[in-house]
Design an enzyme around this catalytic site. Sequence first.
Site, PDB file in Angstrom:
ATOM      1  N   ASP A   1       0.058  -7.717   1.605  1.00 30.86           N
ATOM      2  CA  ASP A   1       0.641  -6.419   1.640  1.00 30.86           C
ATOM      3  C   ASP A   1       2.067  -6.201   1.652  1.00 30.86           C
ATOM      4  O   ASP A   1       2.672  -5.403   2.402  1.00 30.86           O
ATOM      5  CB  ASP A   1      -0.075  -5.600   2.727  1.00 30.86           C
ATOM      6  CG  ASP A   1      -0.045  -3.958   2.770  1.00 30.86           C
ATOM      7  OD1 ASP A   1       0.321  -3.645   1.516  1.00 30.86           O
ATOM      8  OD2 ASP A   1      -0.121  -3.612   3.897  1.00 30.86           O
TER       9      ASP A   1
ATOM     10  N   SER B   1       4.965   2.579   7.912  1.00 28.36           N
ATOM     11  CA  SER B   1       4.459   1.459   7.073  1.00 28.36           C
ATOM     12  C   SER B   1       5.875   0.953   6.273  1.00 28.36           C
ATOM     13  O   SER B   1       6.126   1.754   5.639  1.00 28.36           O
ATOM     14  CB  SER B   1       3.307   1.790   6.334  1.00 28.36           C
ATOM     15  OG  SER B   1       2.153   1.737   6.948  1.00 28.36           O
TER      16      SER B   1
ATOM     17  N   HIS C   1       0.725  -1.245   0.120  1.00 31.83           N
ATOM     18  CA  HIS C   1      -0.079   0.063   0.175  1.00 31.83           C
ATOM     19  C   HIS C   1       0.868   1.279  -0.086  1.00 31.83           C
ATOM     20  O   HIS C   1       0.297   2.253  -0.385  1.00 31.83           O
ATOM     21  CB  HIS C   1      -0.967  -0.145   1.024  1.00 31.83           C
ATOM     22  CG  HIS C   1      -0.335   0.227   2.463  1.00 31.83           C
ATOM     23  ND1 HIS C   1      -0.019  -0.590   3.255  1.00 31.83           N
ATOM     24  CD2 HIS C   1       0.033   1.533   2.991  1.00 31.83           C
ATOM     25  CE1 HIS C   1       0.322  -0.357   4.415  1.00 31.83           C
ATOM     26  NE2 HIS C   1       0.405   1.101   4.365  1.00 31.83           N
TER      27      HIS C   1
END
Length: 385
Positions: free
Chosen positions: A157, A231, A127
Amino acid sequence: MHRLWLVFAQTVTVCLGILFIVATLRPDWLSNEPRMPQTGVGESAGRVVAGAAAGVSYADAVARAAPAVVNIYTTKVVDVPLIPLPADPELNRLFRGLPGFTQRRQSGSLGSGVIVRSDGYVLTNHHVVEAADSIRVALSDGREVDARLEGADPETDLAVLKIDLPGLQPIAFDQDEALRVGDVVLAIGNPFGVGQTTTLGIVSALGRNRLGINIYENFIQTDAAINPGNSGGALVDAQGRLVGVNTAIYSETGGSLGIGFAIPAKTAERILEEIIQSGKVTRGWLGIEPQDITPELMRAFGLERQEGVIVAAVLRRGPAHLAGLRVGDIILELEGAVIPDSVAFLNAVAPIKPGNALELTVLREGKRHQVQVEVGERPPVGRRR
């Protein structure tokens, strides 16, 4: 005699008063420990702090891991509405495509990544780089370079980038796989774009799933502060080894509430190797929709234990359909191993190479059957109809 008693009582009272004052104002006078030489307030305080921190510092772990953690900056072109668009999804999509209602603008976002090989491979979250037109990586030593996307796996992911720079310092993976709840971990990343930051916490839980984040979930939960921008960053142990890739947080405010999730390093390493070798991740697939056995279903089917999965849907011409599986069948075992729930079923099928045969123990109309299924390849996301 009475006068002597009064003198004694007054003397004791005065002594107790002096003792109380000394104990309150200068307790060090009553301590048996040797006093440190007074070499100046700053120097003395510095010695005390250094001595207290010597046994609990994680500076060595950070020094080993931090050079491998990078900042990732992406840009992409998006359609920005010039006027408020209708709330109805179909009308919104129609108006968004008409000229004059939207304007194309460049949008930027940030995240983190981890250098995992000296030849320039970087792990991050899918993402973070999804639909990006350009990806730029900034190293901890100040160097910056454009990166190319080698491959991605939206179902976990994860994504793999490639950069071309000399002198890279890759992080070491935790090969022991001995992570336990309560172990100290450090999260390193670029929260809110402020620059590389390290936070401390413990492993709060292992094997977290059913969070609705990814299709395949097996998260490490930690209370180390993870915020937007973290992230794709590293979750490392007290030795500076990679134990996870930070990927998500639970938050009602957008900031850290002490509930963060990381993809285990073992999973990330397997995805990395597959993408480097073939550019994609291949998973086994049967073409069915499994559903957990609830207490109501257990009673309705007369099951003794709440185990197995019920086939809620079968894809036409898929592997399970060709093998004769039907809606309503209950899969109890896979290759002789009991299936506790749908998550375990998907995780058990995924590692099997397409083309291999798989034996299922199926309960149909109260009778057990052995069914041989030839495993297929799981189609990419959005192509399973």
